[in-house]
Scaffold this motif. Structure first.
Motif, PDB file in Angstrom:
ATOM      1  N   LEU A  93      14.018 -19.285 -17.079  1.00  0.00           N
ATOM      2  CA  LEU A  93      15.415 -19.214 -16.657  1.00  0.00           C
ATOM      3  C   LEU A  93      15.668 -17.990 -15.777  1.00  0.00           C
ATOM      4  CD1 LEU A  93      18.351 -20.229 -16.866  1.00  0.00           C
ATOM      5  CD2 LEU A  93      18.574 -18.827 -18.921  1.00  0.00           C
ATOM      6  N   VAL A 155      13.644 -25.114 -12.534  1.00  0.00           N
ATOM      7  CA  VAL A 155      14.917 -24.417 -12.743  1.00  0.00           C
ATOM      8  C   VAL A 155      15.555 -24.067 -11.400  1.00  0.00           C
ATOM      9  CG1 VAL A 155      15.946 -22.284 -13.611  1.00  0.00           C
ATOM     10  CG2 VAL A 155      14.327 -23.544 -15.025  1.00  0.00           C
ATOM     11  N   ALA A 216      21.048 -24.133 -14.211  1.00  0.00           N
ATOM     12  CA  ALA A 216      19.742 -23.546 -14.507  1.00  0.00           C
ATOM     13  C   ALA A 216      19.410 -23.687 -15.990  1.00  0.00           C
ATOM     14  CB  ALA A 216      19.727 -22.077 -14.088  1.00  0.00           C
ATOM     15  N   MET A 220      16.229 -25.643 -17.569  1.00  0.00           N
ATOM     16  CA  MET A 220      15.313 -24.991 -18.503  1.00  0.00           C
ATOM     17  C   MET A 220      15.012 -25.889 -19.690  1.00  0.00           C
ATOM     18  SD  MET A 220      16.096 -21.583 -20.790  1.00  0.00           S
ATOM     19  CE  MET A 220      17.276 -22.501 -21.804  1.00  0.00           C
TER      20      MET A 220
END
Length: 286
Positions: A93, A155, A216, A220
């Protein structure tokens, strides 16, 4: 004292100063009611009560009660397995979103400023907007294999579109008259960028960063569910396979709490960096 002098006097007959009285400061209850927290707490209580009642009436093996989920969440927070999984997941991340901000913000600003570049890159942005991200995972596996690199790339792909599109829109929203006025005062391209374009586009850029951060976190988790089966995604798959519903729900609650915390931090940074924009808007509305 003549009548004209009395009319010009700033004090009335009672000897007090004329003019509007200062507004009273609202009471404590009024200030609390004006905030969002009481309504959010009320919504949470209603949701928790409805959840618990539904489970008691029609719940099954895979739907734990609210209090069971709270107990499982506390148990997870005290385990080392969760924190190891959080560390592994957040590596992708942090790196992926860092690449998103470092590449997406300049790319969006350049696309908003130069039409020729936008014509070249617009089709690729549209592809990223409409393509199901889960379909890209097999391509990543064949290209870079299993590992941190593929997770970081996914991501980044999940979140970069939001950052680029909002940064481009922010540059487009800058009034062209401001640019022409800056040029008329002898400002070069560098000063136009630093004094007009970037400050004017900053609110939209921060909005794109906040939206991209939420995407994001989604990327993840998805990459770990569909590709790696490790860390937080691996815990979700394990608890689902073992029918440990309270731990499964507790893991999801922790992921949601992390996402909300990150978005709150991004919103706080947005308010701090764009305080001047809200002040300007408030003055123009008067």
């Amino acid at each position: 004292m003549t009548a004209a002098t009395k009319a010009r006097s700033p004090r009335g007959r009672s000897g007090t100063r004329a003019g509007p009285r200062p507004a009273r400061r609202p009471g404590v209850l009024r200030r609390i009611a004006d905030r969002n927290l009481p309504y959010q707490l009320l919504t949470f209580v209603v949701l928790a009560a409805g959840w618990e009642l539904y489970v008691r009436q029609r719940g099954g093996l895979l739907i734990p009660g609210f209090f069971e989920t709270v107990e499982a969440t506390v148990e997870l927070l005290g385990s080392g397995e969760l924190w190891r999984a959080m560390y592994v997941s957040n590596q992708a991340l942090v790196l992926g979103f860092g690449v998103t901000v470092a590449a997406g913000v300049p790319a969006g600003i350049l696309l908003g400023r130069f039409r020729a570049l936008e014509r070249l890159a617009d089709v690729y942005l549209n592809i990223l907007l409409v393509t199901p991200m889960a379909a890209i995972i097999p391509l990543l596996v064949m290209a870079v294999g299993f590992g941190l690199a593929s997770r970081v790339i996914l991501v980044t792909i999940f979140s970069i579109v939001m950052v680029v599109v909002n940064a481009r829109a922010g540059v487009r929203q800058v009034d062209p008259a401001l640019i022409e006025m800056a040029r008329s005062f002898g400002a070069g391209e560098r000063r136009i960028w630093t004094r007009v374009l970037l400050p004017g586009a900053l609110p939209a850029i921060m909005t794109g960063i906040r939206l991209g951060l939420g995407r994001a976190v989604t990327g993840m988790v998805i990459v770990e569910l569909l590709m790696v089966s490790d860390a937080l995604g691996g815990m979700i798959l394990e608890y689902r396979g073992l029918f440990q519903a309270p731990l499964l729900y507790g893991t999801i609650v922790i992921i949601v709490a992390e996402a909300l915390l990150l978005i709150s931090l991004a919103r706080w940074a947005e308010r701090k960096l764009t305080r001047w924009a809200r002040t300007t808007t408030a003055r123009s509305d008067r």
